[in-house]
Design an enzyme around this catalytic site. Structure first.
Site, mmCIF file in Angstrom:
data_model
loop_
_atom_site.group_PDB
_atom_site.id
_atom_site.type_symbol
_atom_site.label_atom_id
_atom_site.label_comp_id
_atom_site.label_asym_id
_atom_site.label_seq_id
_atom_site.Cartn_x
_atom_site.Cartn_y
_atom_site.Cartn_z
ATOM 1 N N GLY A 38 72.545 7.615 45.116
ATOM 2 C CA GLY A 38 72.040 6.782 45.972
ATOM 3 C C GLY A 38 71.153 7.536 46.885
ATOM 4 O O GLY A 38 71.891 8.299 47.220
ATOM 5 N N CYS A 39 70.301 6.870 47.686
ATOM 6 C CA CYS A 39 69.399 6.881 48.652
ATOM 7 C C CYS A 39 70.661 7.527 49.838
ATOM 8 O O CYS A 39 70.440 8.823 50.707
ATOM 9 C CB CYS A 39 68.632 6.441 48.968
ATOM 10 S SG CYS A 39 68.492 4.355 49.334
ATOM 11 N N TYR A 40 71.251 6.907 50.472
ATOM 12 C CA TYR A 40 72.011 7.156 51.718
ATOM 13 C C TYR A 40 73.494 7.673 51.314
ATOM 14 O O TYR A 40 73.231 8.435 52.004
ATOM 15 C CB TYR A 40 72.916 5.359 51.959
ATOM 16 C CG TYR A 40 72.129 3.920 52.635
ATOM 17 C CD1 TYR A 40 71.431 4.575 53.998
ATOM 18 C CD2 TYR A 40 71.568 3.253 52.412
ATOM 19 C CE1 TYR A 40 70.655 3.548 54.339
ATOM 20 C CE2 TYR A 40 71.658 2.403 52.895
ATOM 21 C CZ TYR A 40 70.747 2.033 53.652
ATOM 22 O OH TYR A 40 69.371 1.286 54.508
ATOM 23 N N ALA B 256 71.252 11.670 51.726
ATOM 24 C CA ALA B 256 70.883 11.563 53.630
ATOM 25 C C ALA B 256 72.524 12.162 54.403
ATOM 26 O O ALA B 256 71.744 13.166 54.475
ATOM 27 C CB ALA B 256 70.221 10.407 53.925
#
Length: 336
Positions: free
Chosen positions: A148-150, A153
């Site tokens: 996932g993107c979160y 990061a």
């Protein structure tokens, strides 16, 4: 040439994949689907130089046409498609951009995704495609569950420090902000211009589906704790900024040196200069992640700041980077 397919080609992540494959020299796009536009041929997006033919998805056609398939779909659809494709053609390589195969706990999956996972044994075999962290496993993988993107990061700055026992096993707080494209194309009232313009709000604090994903990967790297994850949406089309608060007994210089050493051969990771904050504008439209660490001596907390493009390093760019690693291609192919 790698015969490649995109299932869900008109989604935000599918669109980014189409853009990347316009300049990828080692992959041939042979199969694209769209439930809404199946049977149509055209460019569909102004950046495309060549027409693409969209089909309605059929498992047999997809498996027969492709060496590798990207699934740019919601978790509910990808959950069954992955199982059907791997059953029909075990040698097929799959990169799933949804969250359908990121968790291996049936209870966690049911709670966070809202439906029962019927193929947990397949999820246990899937390789988590955080490229710079699991590069060697990715080389041998058949099924990649794209992060996932979160989590991308948040995990990129934390995992190298955890592997060196530089993070105290307590008080990890992740406060992350995403552009509105992170919610996908489905219409939501709170995604309307009048609701989001000049506005920002948190959502799903403590219940976001990326919480157990982050905790799973932290545990896999030696830190089995619960984290407080609070996501927010900001009035941008794309981009993500993650602030991860943690404690460490190591000095700031040691933490930064550890990250610089870990990522010295990673072309998409940039450790910013001392005192320089990563910024969304610096990474938008790229597959890069910019990282830095700061210290608050008054409270004893350290802050790991990372910026990525949620649609590229947080989704489609990382997916293609995974493909490149799987096939022994230069990681940067199609992404620079």
């Amino acid at each position: 040439m790698i015969k490649t397919g995109i299932v869900g080609a008109l989604s935000y992540t599918g669109r980014e994949l189409l853009k990347i494959f316009e300049k990828h020299s080692q992959a041939e796009l042979v199969y694209c689907t769209s439930e809404s536009s199946g049977g149509k041929t055209g460019t569909f997006f102004p950046f495309l130089r060549n027409n693409i033919h969209l089909q309605k998805y059929q498992t047999q056609n997809a498996a027969a046409s492709c060496d590798l398939i990207f699934l740019a779909l919601p978790p509910g659809a990808a959950h069954d498609y992955v199982y059907e494709l791997t059953t029909l053609k075990p040698e097929l390589k799959i990169i799933d951009l949804s969250g359908a195969y990121r968790l291996i706990s049936p209870e966690d999956f049911s709670f966070y995704y809202g439906f029962e996972h019927r193929h947990i044994s397949l999820a246990e075999k899937a390789v988590y495609g955080l490229c710079e962290i699991y590069r060697e496993k990715i080389r041998k993988a058949q099924l990649i569950t794209n992060p996932g993107c979160y989590p991308t990061a948040a995990l990129l700055p934390l995992v190298p420090l955890i592997r060196k026992n530089l993070v105290e096993p307590k008080d990890i707080i992740i406060d992350a902000k995403s552009g509105i494209s992170g919610k996908g194309k489905k219409l939501h009232e709170d995604s309307l211009f009048c609701e989001l313009n000049e506005n920002s709000c948190s959502y799903k604090t403590g219940t976001h589906q990326h919480t157990p994903e982050i905790e799973r990967i932290l545990a896999d790297n030696g830190l089995g704790i619960k984290v407080l994850f609070s996501p927010s949406v900001i009035p941008l089309s794309r981009g993500m900024l993650s602030n991860s608060y943690f404690r460490s007994r190591a000095p700031l210089e040691k933490l930064i040196e550890t990250l610089a050493s870990f990522y010295k051969n990673s072309p998409f990771i940039k450790i910013r200069e001392a005192g320089r904050y990563p910024a969304i504008l610096d990474v938008a439209g790229t597959n890069q992640a910019h990282i830095n660490i700061f210290e608050d001596e008054r409270t004893g907390f350290f802050l790991a700041v990372s910026a990525i493009d949620n649609l590229l390093k947080g989704a489609s760019g990382q997916a293609v980077q995974n493909m490149n690693i799987m096939y022994g291609i230069n990681e940067t192919e199609g992404l620079l």
